[in-house]
Enzyme design. Structure first.
Site, PDB file in Angstrom:
ATOM      1  N   SER A  41       0.829  -1.196   0.000  1.00  0.00           N
ATOM      2  CA  SER A  41       0.000   0.000   0.000  1.00  0.00           C
ATOM      3  C   SER A  41       0.873   1.259   0.000  1.00  0.00           C
ATOM      4  O   SER A  41       1.702   1.431  -0.885  1.00  0.00           O
ATOM      5  CB  SER A  41      -0.950  -0.043   1.202  1.00  0.00           C
ATOM      6  OG  SER A  41      -1.955   0.930   1.093  1.00  0.00           O
ATOM      7  N   ASP A 126      -8.782  -6.335  -5.110  1.00  0.00           N
ATOM      8  CA  ASP A 126      -8.406  -5.139  -4.339  1.00  0.00           C
ATOM      9  C   ASP A 126      -9.376  -3.987  -4.638  1.00  0.00           C
ATOM     10  O   ASP A 126      -9.481  -3.540  -5.773  1.00  0.00           O
ATOM     11  CB  ASP A 126      -6.973  -4.722  -4.687  1.00  0.00           C
ATOM     12  CG  ASP A 126      -6.392  -3.734  -3.700  1.00  0.00           C
ATOM     13  OD1 ASP A 126      -7.146  -2.919  -3.142  1.00  0.00           O
ATOM     14  OD2 ASP A 126      -5.162  -3.766  -3.484  1.00  0.00           O
ATOM     15  N   HIS A 160      -7.169  -5.959  -0.632  1.00  0.00           N
ATOM     16  CA  HIS A 160      -6.041  -5.083  -0.308  1.00  0.00           C
ATOM     17  C   HIS A 160      -5.352  -5.644   0.933  1.00  0.00           C
ATOM     18  O   HIS A 160      -5.821  -5.446   2.054  1.00  0.00           O
ATOM     19  CB  HIS A 160      -6.544  -3.669  -0.046  1.00  0.00           C
ATOM     20  CG  HIS A 160      -5.459  -2.647   0.053  1.00  0.00           C
ATOM     21  ND1 HIS A 160      -4.678  -2.290  -1.024  1.00  0.00           N
ATOM     22  CD2 HIS A 160      -5.006  -1.912   1.106  1.00  0.00           C
ATOM     23  CE1 HIS A 160      -3.810  -1.373  -0.666  1.00  0.00           C
ATOM     24  NE2 HIS A 160      -3.976  -1.133   0.634  1.00  0.00           N
TER      25      HIS A 160
END
Length: 360
Positions: A41, A126, A160
């Protein structure tokens, strides 16, 4: 057994302490040509920045659910657009920006990246960062790195998250700690790709910052895992960056203990350094700076987060001594699942032993 363990670590700390006082990391010989970095991320975006900006210092990068270098354009709004709508991003403009910044001396020469190893992961499920960003990252790096040196993993239905093969929530669901069990060990795959067939402590991060750590979202304390073999072997160094809301401020040491890096590090003499970010008034979620909240130079050699982390990598030979000299440590025992699984072993002949971690 525990008494012997405690005596062993007390003796180990005494030995390290004595050697550090005289020769600064005399028992941990880090190979400066085997330093790499990865992240998830915001950590992935930041890992890309570190790799591109200081390409002379790194030989590989792992990008999990990230964005390409330069796509944030110094703006949180642009960063959000990049995360959600990568189809409108021009990879060629990012490539041109990189070449331009290198020509101005704001980042290292792009030729340093030619032989580097690059790993890119984007989960098909995601919802936080559009997986199309993974394709843009791979395309970007293919411009600077030999194509055969770029590995892309885009075929897993992962949300994610940092994918593991034994810990976390369902792979395609959003988990509170962003660690999911996908039946896939991303930490192993990326480290194996970067390095080929190849004791958790805390340290004071303020050693590497010129101003207050909180001013640019750096926690005072970070983590480092020291493989037992590093006391008598030359070791590699890998920097693993967490994502937003994944630092110890939010989930304690869960990211450090359960993402799979330590097992691979132990088996292959790779020191794993875990810098920690915290929230502040400009960074509500404890992210790494990939869009400019620390200032306009965030994506250059003079950026605050960049400067702090690069000092860590360049000071690799001093990190262990600093953490022994400046941190009070306590020990606990962690037994990894199948710690000697040959599938995780990047090199042959690793001795059989129980693994121990140490934290503040």
């Amino acid at each position: 057994m525990m008494l012997r363990t405690h005596l062993y670590f007390l003796l180990l700390l005494v030995v390290i302490f004595k050697e550090c006082k005289s020769s600064r990391l005399g028992s941990y010989n880090v190979d400066v040509d085997k330093v790499s970095i990865s992240g998830i991320s915001s950590g992935a975006g930041f890992a890309t920045q570190m790799h591109v900006i200081h390409s002379a210092a790194y030989m590989g990068v792992g990008v999990v659910a990230g964005v390409p270098y330069g796509c944030a354009h110094g703006s949180s709004i642009a960063a959000l657009a990049c995360m959600k709508l990568p189809i409108f991003e021009s990879v060629s403009s990012m490539e041109q920006l990189t070449v331009s910044e290198a020509s101005k001396g704001n980042i290292d020469a792009v030729t340093n990246m030619t032989k580097d190893k690059v790993y890119v992961f984007a989960g098909r499920a995601d919802t936080q960062i559009n997986p199309r960003n993974g394709h843009n990252i791979a395309s970007y790096y293919n411009h600077f790195v030999s194509n055969s040196n770029v590995k892309a993993v885009f075929n897993i239905d992962a949300q994610h998250c940092m994918p593991t093969d034994n810990y976390g929530g369902p792979c395609n669901k959003l988990s509170s700690n962003f660690i999911n069990n996908c039946g896939y060990n991303a930490a192993y795959d990326l480290l194996n790709w970067i390095y080929g067939n190849l004791t958790l402590l805390t340290f004071d991060q303020s050693e590497f910052t010129e101003n207050s750590t909180s001013a640019y979202s750096m926690d005072k304390t970070g983590y480092v895992y020291i493989p037992s073999g590093c006391s008598h072997n030359k070791c590699k160094l890998h920097i693993a960056l967490h994502g937003c809301k994944m630092g110890r401020y939010y989930i304690d040491d869960v990211y450090v203990k359960h993402t799979g890096y330590n097992e691979i590090g132990e088996l292959n003499n790779i020191i794993i350094l875990y810098p920690q970010a915290v929230p502040n008034s400009k960074n509500a979620d404890g992210c790494w700076d990939m869009y400019g909240f620390t200032g306009p130079n965030y994506a250059s050699v003079s950026g605050e987060n960049i400067s702090s982390n690069n000092k860590k990598s360049k000071a690799a030979r001093n990190v262990v001594c600093k953490l022994v000299d400046y941190q009070e440590v306590r020990e606990f025992e962690q037994v990894f699942k199948n710690p000697r699984n040959s599938a995780l072993n990047l090199q042959n002949g690793a001795p059989e032993q129980m693994l121990h971690l140490m934290i503040q």
